[in-house]
Scaffold this motif. Sequence first.
Motif, PDB file in Angstrom:
ATOM      1  N   SER A  76       0.868  -1.261   0.039  1.00 14.39           N
ATOM      2  CA  SER A  76      -0.131   0.104   0.003  1.00 14.39           C
ATOM      3  C   SER A  76       0.795   1.155   0.274  1.00 14.39           C
ATOM      4  O   SER A  76       1.699   1.126   0.773  1.00 14.39           O
ATOM      5  N   LEU A  77       0.929   2.385  -0.115  1.00  9.54           N
ATOM      6  CA  LEU A  77       1.445   3.599  -1.212  1.00  9.54           C
ATOM      7  C   LEU A  77       0.775   4.783  -0.457  1.00  9.54           C
ATOM      8  O   LEU A  77       1.102   6.088  -0.864  1.00  9.54           O
ATOM      9  N   GLU A  78      -0.423   4.613   0.264  1.00  6.61           N
ATOM     10  CA  GLU A  78      -1.181   5.420   1.252  1.00  6.61           C
ATOM     11  C   GLU A  78       0.020   6.377   1.968  1.00  6.61           C
ATOM     12  O   GLU A  78      -0.514   7.508   2.178  1.00  6.61           O
ATOM     13  N   PHE A  79       0.857   5.993   2.365  1.00  9.76           N
ATOM     14  CA  PHE A  79       2.031   6.503   3.690  1.00  9.76           C
ATOM     15  C   PHE A  79       2.826   8.067   2.053  1.00  9.76           C
ATOM     16  O   PHE A  79       3.649   8.704   3.174  1.00  9.76           O
ATOM     17  N   MET A  80       2.651   6.911   1.107  1.00 10.67           N
ATOM     18  CA  MET A  80       3.506   8.468   0.473  1.00 10.67           C
ATOM     19  C   MET A  80       2.080   9.453  -0.391  1.00 10.67           C
ATOM     20  O   MET A  80       1.932   8.899  -1.712  1.00 10.67           O
ATOM     21  N   ASN A  81       1.963  10.185   0.510  1.00 12.04           N
ATOM     22  CA  ASN A  81       0.800  11.170  -0.083  1.00 12.04           C
ATOM     23  C   ASN A  81       0.565  12.746   0.091  1.00 12.04           C
ATOM     24  O   ASN A  81       0.475  13.332   0.606  1.00 12.04           O
ATOM     25  N   ARG A  82       2.476  13.069   0.069  1.00  9.11           N
ATOM     26  CA  ARG A  82       3.116  14.318  -0.203  1.00  9.11           C
ATOM     27  C   ARG A  82       2.461  14.746  -1.221  1.00  9.11           C
ATOM     28  O   ARG A  82       2.581  14.296  -2.355  1.00  9.11           O
ATOM     29  N   LEU A  83       2.481  16.181  -1.026  1.00 15.83           N
ATOM     30  CA  LEU A  83       1.942  17.098  -2.724  1.00 15.83           C
ATOM     31  C   LEU A  83       3.038  19.077  -2.047  1.00 15.83           C
ATOM     32  O   LEU A  83       2.898  18.335  -1.661  1.00 15.83           O
ATOM     33  N   PHE A  84       3.530  18.710  -3.532  1.00 15.01           N
ATOM     34  CA  PHE A  84       4.073  20.235  -3.319  1.00 15.01           C
ATOM     35  C   PHE A  84       5.016  20.665  -4.816  1.00 15.01           C
ATOM     36  O   PHE A  84       4.949  20.145  -5.362  1.00 15.01           O
ATOM     37  N   ARG A  85       5.050  21.315  -4.203  1.00 11.58           N
ATOM     38  CA  ARG A  85       4.895  22.837  -5.720  1.00 11.58           C
ATOM     39  C   ARG A  85       6.727  22.804  -6.524  1.00 11.58           C
ATOM     40  O   ARG A  85       7.497  23.326  -5.389  1.00 11.58           O
ATOM     41  N   ILE A  86       7.183  22.351  -7.977  1.00 11.50           N
ATOM     42  CA  ILE A  86       8.491  22.158  -7.753  1.00 11.50           C
ATOM     43  C   ILE A  86       8.624  23.990  -9.045  1.00 11.50           C
ATOM     44  O   ILE A  86       9.882  24.700  -8.403  1.00 11.50           O
ATOM     45  N   SER A  87       7.438  24.785  -9.824  1.00 10.48           N
ATOM     46  CA  SER A  87       7.573  25.641  -9.670  1.00 10.48           C
ATOM     47  C   SER A  87       6.529  26.308  -9.889  1.00 10.48           C
ATOM     48  O   SER A  87       5.424  25.857  -9.297  1.00 10.48           O
ATOM     49  N   GLU A  88       5.892  27.718 -10.907  1.00 10.69           N
ATOM     50  CA  GLU A  88       4.920  28.318 -10.102  1.00 10.69           C
ATOM     51  C   GLU A  88       3.499  27.386 -11.506  1.00 10.69           C
ATOM     52  O   GLU A  88       2.929  27.140 -10.516  1.00 10.69           O
ATOM     53  N   ASP A  89       3.881  26.068 -12.394  1.00 15.43           N
ATOM     54  CA  ASP A  89       2.686  25.220 -12.749  1.00 15.43           C
ATOM     55  C   ASP A  89       3.158  24.172 -12.127  1.00 15.43           C
ATOM     56  O   ASP A  89       2.296  23.428 -12.624  1.00 15.43           O
ATOM     57  N   LEU A  90       4.209  23.287 -11.619  1.00 19.32           N
ATOM     58  CA  LEU A  90       4.409  22.404 -11.998  1.00 19.32           C
ATOM     59  C   LEU A  90       3.957  21.619  -9.941  1.00 19.32           C
ATOM     60  O   LEU A  90       4.714  22.039  -9.743  1.00 19.32           O
ATOM     61  N   PHE A  91       3.333  20.134 -10.292  1.00 19.79           N
ATOM     62  CA  PHE A  91       3.586  20.174  -9.254  1.00 19.79           C
ATOM     63  C   PHE A  91       3.444  19.089  -8.845  1.00 19.79           C
ATOM     64  O   PHE A  91       3.376  18.198  -9.689  1.00 19.79           O
ATOM     65  N   ILE A 340      19.195   4.934 -11.328  1.00 17.43           N
ATOM     66  CA  ILE A 340      18.245   5.195 -10.742  1.00 17.43           C
ATOM     67  C   ILE A 340      17.839   7.124 -12.067  1.00 17.43           C
ATOM     68  O   ILE A 340      19.295   7.526 -12.644  1.00 17.43           O
ATOM     69  N   GLU A 341      17.120   8.027 -12.334  1.00 10.95           N
ATOM     70  CA  GLU A 341      16.777   8.691 -12.956  1.00 10.95           C
ATOM     71  C   GLU A 341      15.508   9.879 -12.243  1.00 10.95           C
ATOM     72  O   GLU A 341      14.019   9.192 -12.491  1.00 10.95           O
ATOM     73  N   GLY A 342      15.753  10.685 -12.362  1.00 11.67           N
ATOM     74  CA  GLY A 342      14.785  11.440 -12.380  1.00 11.67           C
ATOM     75  C   GLY A 342      15.635  12.762 -11.901  1.00 11.67           C
ATOM     76  O   GLY A 342      16.225  13.922 -11.638  1.00 11.67           O
ATOM     77  N   PRO A 343      14.191  13.752 -11.025  1.00 11.17           N
ATOM     78  CA  PRO A 343      14.094  15.263 -11.107  1.00 11.17           C
ATOM     79  C   PRO A 343      14.651  15.495  -9.713  1.00 11.17           C
ATOM     80  O   PRO A 343      13.819  15.391  -8.611  1.00 11.17           O
ATOM     81  N   MET A 344      15.718  16.338  -9.386  1.00 13.84           N
ATOM     82  CA  MET A 344      16.085  16.568  -7.988  1.00 13.84           C
ATOM     83  C   MET A 344      14.955  17.301  -7.547  1.00 13.84           C
ATOM     84  O   MET A 344      14.554  18.246  -8.322  1.00 13.84           O
ATOM     85  N   LEU A 345      14.412  17.147  -5.767  1.00 18.10           N
ATOM     86  CA  LEU A 345      13.594  17.702  -5.270  1.00 18.10           C
ATOM     87  C   LEU A 345      13.810  18.225  -4.072  1.00 18.10           C
ATOM     88  O   LEU A 345      14.882  17.912  -3.832  1.00 18.10           O
TER      89      LEU A 345
END
Length: 531
Positions: A76-91, A340-345
Amino acid sequence: MIESMVPCSYEERVSLAATGYYAIGGEARWMLRPQNVGELAAALEWCRRSLLPVIVAGKGSNMLFSDEGFPGAVLSLEFMNRLFRISEDLFFCEAGIDNTAVAIALQQAGKSGGEWLYRLPGTIGATVRMNARCYGREISALTRSIVTVGLDGTVRWRQAEEVFRGYKRTSLMLSPEIVVGAVLECSGQDDPESIGRKMQEYGDDRDVKHQFDFPSCGSVFKNNYDAGRPSGQIFDALGFRGRREGGAQVSDHHANFIFNTGGAKAIDVLRLSADMRIDASQKAGVDLELELQCAGLFEASLLEACGIAFTPEPSRPGYGWTGLLLFPAGASAVFPRTLIEGPMLDYHCRDCGIPDGIIVRVEQLISLEEAGRTPNQPFIRWSTFDSSGSAFSSGIEAPEGVFVERLWEQSVSELFISHGSTRDGYLEFEVTPDGKWLALCFDASRRRTPGHEKPSAEHWDGGRVKPFAGGESFGMEFSFALLEPFILDNHLSMQCCASLGEGRYGLFPWWCIDTQPDFHQPARWCPVGLV
């Protein structure tokens, strides 16, 4: 005992009827609830070593669990439930966040386009995986990119055009990769109150249609646009409205919904679904595809009638498994192979905490077999891309490409490598866009290995570390001879980081913990399989 080795929060012998929206299902031997990507990768590796089959469930909003007991692990991924802004238009949204919570966050930011997600059952991970659609909108229109985790712990970053394949179809539906995050792009601006009114209209419409009268998983079948009318209208014309099988009933208000009106079993829902699909084909001439996802052990004849692929169970003739993630017996690969590949957060998952556009990639260049024959050749390549060209500031006066003892005093990209604990130590590497570099060796958290107290390039001679810079990226290559002591059961644990100055720190994969930034936490790093 096996319980003491579970690498994340867990429960034993959990009723799946209490987990999914349908309130149907047998007992699962294990319920695992990772809180971040590293824990998820470690949980998958634990399941592989324990020979456990796996079911992945967000909140079970579109899943029918079998009445039979499940001897494996439900993730279950229910504990992975965060949302934050990367830029003006990206979440950035973690997979386990509710669709409604996404809609509210976009509303509060004054961003339009996500109103239809309000009160849409489920989580954003499942919504992306199936390219969910409602009220003429679909999630592909909002999605910029997706982060997935493979069964071997590899973390991949996929652009929307790689994933979405049209109406309620994606490449991920045919892949064992698990969606762990998505970048949503919302450029439309509107007044939050106006957005709220649209959201309420969608919510009210769901009530008018009686979608929540009883437990269900929403639409049972996808629409077939060649039919010229929605599936619900087809079933209505065929007389299925109100049809019952045990405790399952086709809705009196929407003939593509099957409710659990009390005490329904999975077999009741599947029997109704099979009858609906057969009649649609034989009497209306329309082939329909089940939208409902089934997981567990079912009667093979019902799975066939519903068009569901399955694997026969040898010990139970006439039964088969479906909806499971099964670990492959062997693995083949094309090199270079992305680990591994992805955006630094942002380290703390703060809104716009670090500049957008820093991408990291770790690749395996050759197979373990070939690396064993040529241990001094480059085995792993680590690259950092900065699309802005300005995220990493220069601070130390030194020639390009040289070893710098206190490199951490300026902006750097960092990579940590271990085998998942502080036992036998770990490695830290730092590099700048102009190729200045530093390498450190530790035998415990922040304790440098004897002989390595004073950093020196001489420790890394012989081609074991090769920094590079210029072009689109900067980073390092590492030999197998250097990394072999840290490879455990063909796995390396790794963590990409960034120190950008002015209190700005980045991670990929991300942790989202509310503590002082500290990269030296091997237990949080991501274990990735090598081949």
